[in-house]
Design a protein around this motif. Structure first.
Motif, PDB file in Angstrom:
ATOM      1  N   ARG A  81       0.837  -1.201   0.000  1.00  0.00           N
ATOM      2  CA  ARG A  81       0.000   0.000   0.000  1.00  0.00           C
ATOM      3  C   ARG A  81       0.871   1.250   0.000  1.00  0.00           C
ATOM      4  NH1 ARG A  81      -2.716  -3.509   3.536  1.00  0.00           N
ATOM      5  NH2 ARG A  81      -4.772  -4.039   2.780  1.00  0.00           N
ATOM      6  N   ARG A  82       0.401   2.237  -0.765  1.00  0.00           N
ATOM      7  CA  ARG A  82       1.125   3.505  -0.859  1.00  0.00           C
ATOM      8  C   ARG A  82       0.764   4.454   0.272  1.00  0.00           C
ATOM      9  NH1 ARG A  82      -0.911   5.594  -6.230  1.00  0.00           N
ATOM     10  NH2 ARG A  82      -2.620   4.254  -5.682  1.00  0.00           N
ATOM     11  N   HIS A  83      -0.421   4.293   0.849  1.00  0.00           N
ATOM     12  CA  HIS A  83      -0.903   5.220   1.872  1.00  0.00           C
ATOM     13  C   HIS A  83      -1.340   4.452   3.111  1.00  0.00           C
ATOM     14  CE1 HIS A  83      -1.643   7.317  -2.012  1.00  0.00           C
ATOM     15  NE2 HIS A  83      -1.090   8.299  -1.343  1.00  0.00           N
ATOM     16  N   ILE A 114     -10.162   3.253   5.284  1.00  0.00           N
ATOM     17  CA  ILE A 114      -9.970   4.093   4.100  1.00  0.00           C
ATOM     18  C   ILE A 114      -8.560   4.665   4.110  1.00  0.00           C
ATOM     19  CG2 ILE A 114     -10.837   6.201   5.209  1.00  0.00           C
ATOM     20  CD1 ILE A 114     -12.193   6.819   2.444  1.00  0.00           C
ATOM     21  N   SER A 115      -8.034   4.868   2.922  1.00  0.00           N
ATOM     22  CA  SER A 115      -6.782   5.588   2.733  1.00  0.00           C
ATOM     23  C   SER A 115      -6.978   6.491   1.525  1.00  0.00           C
ATOM     24  CB  SER A 115      -5.619   4.618   2.495  1.00  0.00           C
ATOM     25  OG  SER A 115      -5.699   4.055   1.204  1.00  0.00           O
ATOM     26  N   ASP A 116      -5.966   7.240   1.178  1.00  0.00           N
ATOM     27  CA  ASP A 116      -6.066   8.102   0.005  1.00  0.00           C
ATOM     28  C   ASP A 116      -6.164   7.292  -1.286  1.00  0.00           C
ATOM     29  OD1 ASP A 116      -5.865  10.207   1.744  1.00  0.00           O
ATOM     30  OD2 ASP A 116      -3.866  10.836   1.106  1.00  0.00           O
ATOM     31  N   SER A 117      -5.766   6.013  -1.239  1.00  0.00           N
ATOM     32  CA  SER A 117      -5.748   5.204  -2.462  1.00  0.00           C
ATOM     33  C   SER A 117      -6.793   4.096  -2.508  1.00  0.00           C
ATOM     34  CB  SER A 117      -4.359   4.603  -2.669  1.00  0.00           C
ATOM     35  OG  SER A 117      -4.015   3.782  -1.574  1.00  0.00           O
ATOM     36  N   GLY A 118      -7.576   3.880  -1.428  1.00  0.00           N
ATOM     37  CA  GLY A 118      -8.576   2.829  -1.480  1.00  0.00           C
ATOM     38  C   GLY A 118      -9.337   2.633  -0.185  1.00  0.00           C
ATOM     39  N   VAL A 119     -10.273   1.665  -0.203  1.00  0.00           N
ATOM     40  CA  VAL A 119     -11.106   1.346   0.952  1.00  0.00           C
ATOM     41  C   VAL A 119     -11.308  -0.159   1.058  1.00  0.00           C
ATOM     42  CG1 VAL A 119     -12.453   3.493   0.888  1.00  0.00           C
ATOM     43  CG2 VAL A 119     -13.294   1.503  -0.308  1.00  0.00           C
ATOM     44  N   THR A 124     -18.396  11.006  -6.362  1.00  0.00           N
ATOM     45  CA  THR A 124     -18.259   9.674  -6.931  1.00  0.00           C
ATOM     46  C   THR A 124     -16.798   9.390  -7.244  1.00  0.00           C
ATOM     47  OG1 THR A 124     -20.466   9.838  -7.904  1.00  0.00           O
ATOM     48  CG2 THR A 124     -19.012   8.147  -8.795  1.00  0.00           C
ATOM     49  N   VAL A 125     -16.338   8.240  -6.778  1.00  0.00           N
ATOM     50  CA  VAL A 125     -14.944   7.826  -6.975  1.00  0.00           C
ATOM     51  C   VAL A 125     -14.944   6.492  -7.710  1.00  0.00           C
ATOM     52  CG1 VAL A 125     -12.793   7.218  -5.822  1.00  0.00           C
ATOM     53  CG2 VAL A 125     -14.234   9.018  -4.878  1.00  0.00           C
ATOM     54  N   ALA A 126     -14.183   6.416  -8.791  1.00  0.00           N
ATOM     55  CA  ALA A 126     -14.069   5.186  -9.578  1.00  0.00           C
ATOM     56  C   ALA A 126     -12.874   4.370  -9.092  1.00  0.00           C
ATOM     57  CB  ALA A 126     -13.891   5.534 -11.055  1.00  0.00           C
ATOM     58  N   GLY A 127     -13.014   3.059  -9.207  1.00  0.00           N
ATOM     59  CA  GLY A 127     -11.914   2.189  -8.830  1.00  0.00           C
ATOM     60  C   GLY A 127     -12.162   0.772  -9.310  1.00  0.00           C
ATOM     61  N   HIS A 128     -11.331  -0.147  -8.826  1.00  0.00           N
ATOM     62  CA  HIS A 128     -11.502  -1.560  -9.173  1.00  0.00           C
ATOM     63  C   HIS A 128     -11.261  -2.408  -7.930  1.00  0.00           C
ATOM     64  CE1 HIS A 128      -7.134  -1.078  -9.500  1.00  0.00           C
ATOM     65  NE2 HIS A 128      -7.073  -2.355  -9.186  1.00  0.00           N
ATOM     66  N   ILE A 165     -10.962  -2.097  -2.452  1.00  0.00           N
ATOM     67  CA  ILE A 165     -11.149  -1.314  -3.675  1.00  0.00           C
ATOM     68  C   ILE A 165     -10.005  -0.320  -3.797  1.00  0.00           C
ATOM     69  CG2 ILE A 165     -12.632   0.353  -4.858  1.00  0.00           C
ATOM     70  CD1 ILE A 165     -14.992  -0.966  -3.275  1.00  0.00           C
ATOM     71  N   ALA A 166      -9.316  -0.376  -4.933  1.00  0.00           N
ATOM     72  CA  ALA A 166      -8.243   0.581  -5.234  1.00  0.00           C
ATOM     73  C   ALA A 166      -8.827   1.684  -6.107  1.00  0.00           C
ATOM     74  CB  ALA A 166      -7.098  -0.121  -5.945  1.00  0.00           C
ATOM     75  N   PHE A 167      -8.662   2.926  -5.674  1.00  0.00           N
ATOM     76  CA  PHE A 167      -9.175   4.060  -6.436  1.00  0.00           C
ATOM     77  C   PHE A 167      -8.322   4.296  -7.680  1.00  0.00           C
ATOM     78  CE2 PHE A 167     -10.311   5.880  -2.033  1.00  0.00           C
ATOM     79  CZ  PHE A 167     -11.508   5.205  -2.009  1.00  0.00           C
ATOM     80  N   ASP A 168      -8.958   4.786  -8.750  1.00  0.00           N
ATOM     81  CA  ASP A 168      -8.224   5.150  -9.957  1.00  0.00           C
ATOM     82  C   ASP A 168      -7.325   6.353  -9.709  1.00  0.00           C
ATOM     83  OD1 ASP A 168      -9.534   3.101 -11.263  1.00  0.00           O
ATOM     84  OD2 ASP A 168     -10.908   4.420 -12.363  1.00  0.00           O
ATOM     85  N   GLU A 169      -7.792   7.285  -8.895  1.00  0.00           N
ATOM     86  CA  GLU A 169      -7.019   8.478  -8.552  1.00  0.00           C
ATOM     87  C   GLU A 169      -7.088   8.686  -7.048  1.00  0.00           C
ATOM     88  OE1 GLU A 169      -8.085  11.949 -10.785  1.00  0.00           O
ATOM     89  OE2 GLU A 169      -8.339  10.796 -12.630  1.00  0.00           O
TER      90      GLU A 169
END
Length: 120
Positions: free
Chosen positions: A8-10, A37-42, A65-69, A80-84
């Motif tokens: 994880r980056r955050h 939660i982090s800045d990069s995912g949940v 709304t936040v997009a991710g995969h 879930i990793a956020f796209d941004e």
């Protein structure tokens, strides 16, 4: 023993927040609980059944709304990793409780600084 490397980056913060998750395919949103939660995912928990790589959209308070995969899935939980990257601190704390009206804040600062000047 399973050897897992944490890439994880955050850093993550614990959280308990209910929100909506939509899958890329059409259909009604799922009500999910965000566990951390982090800045990069949940990490989300709910009735949806997803697999790694599934595109999802989360509605996050104060962010939108936040997009991710889906990075991983196990039972009723998934990562879930956020796209941004986002500012996760905005999701954790209601903005309305933090922001003060400009007029009240300025008047308060002026009265405190003049009180200090009289004492000195």
């Amino acid at each position: 023993m399973i050897d897992r490397q944490d890439n994880r980056r955050h850093g993550r913060d614990s959280l308990f927040l209910v929100t909506e998750l939509r899958l890329e395919r059409d259909g009604p949103p799922y009500e999910v609980k965000l566990r951390n939660i982090s800045d990069s995912g949940v990490m989300a928990e709910g009735p949806m059944r997803v697999s790694r790589g599934t595109r999802v959209y989360l509605e996050l308070r104060n962010v939108g709304t936040v997009a991710g995969h889906v990075a991983w899935a196990a039972g009723d939980r998934c990562g879930i990793a956020f796209d941004e990257s986002i500012r996760s601190s905005l999701v954790q704390f209601p903005v309305s409780n933090v922001d003060l009206p400009e007029g009240d804040e300025q008047e308060s600062d002026v009265s405190h600084s003049s009180d200090r000047d009289d004492q000195g």
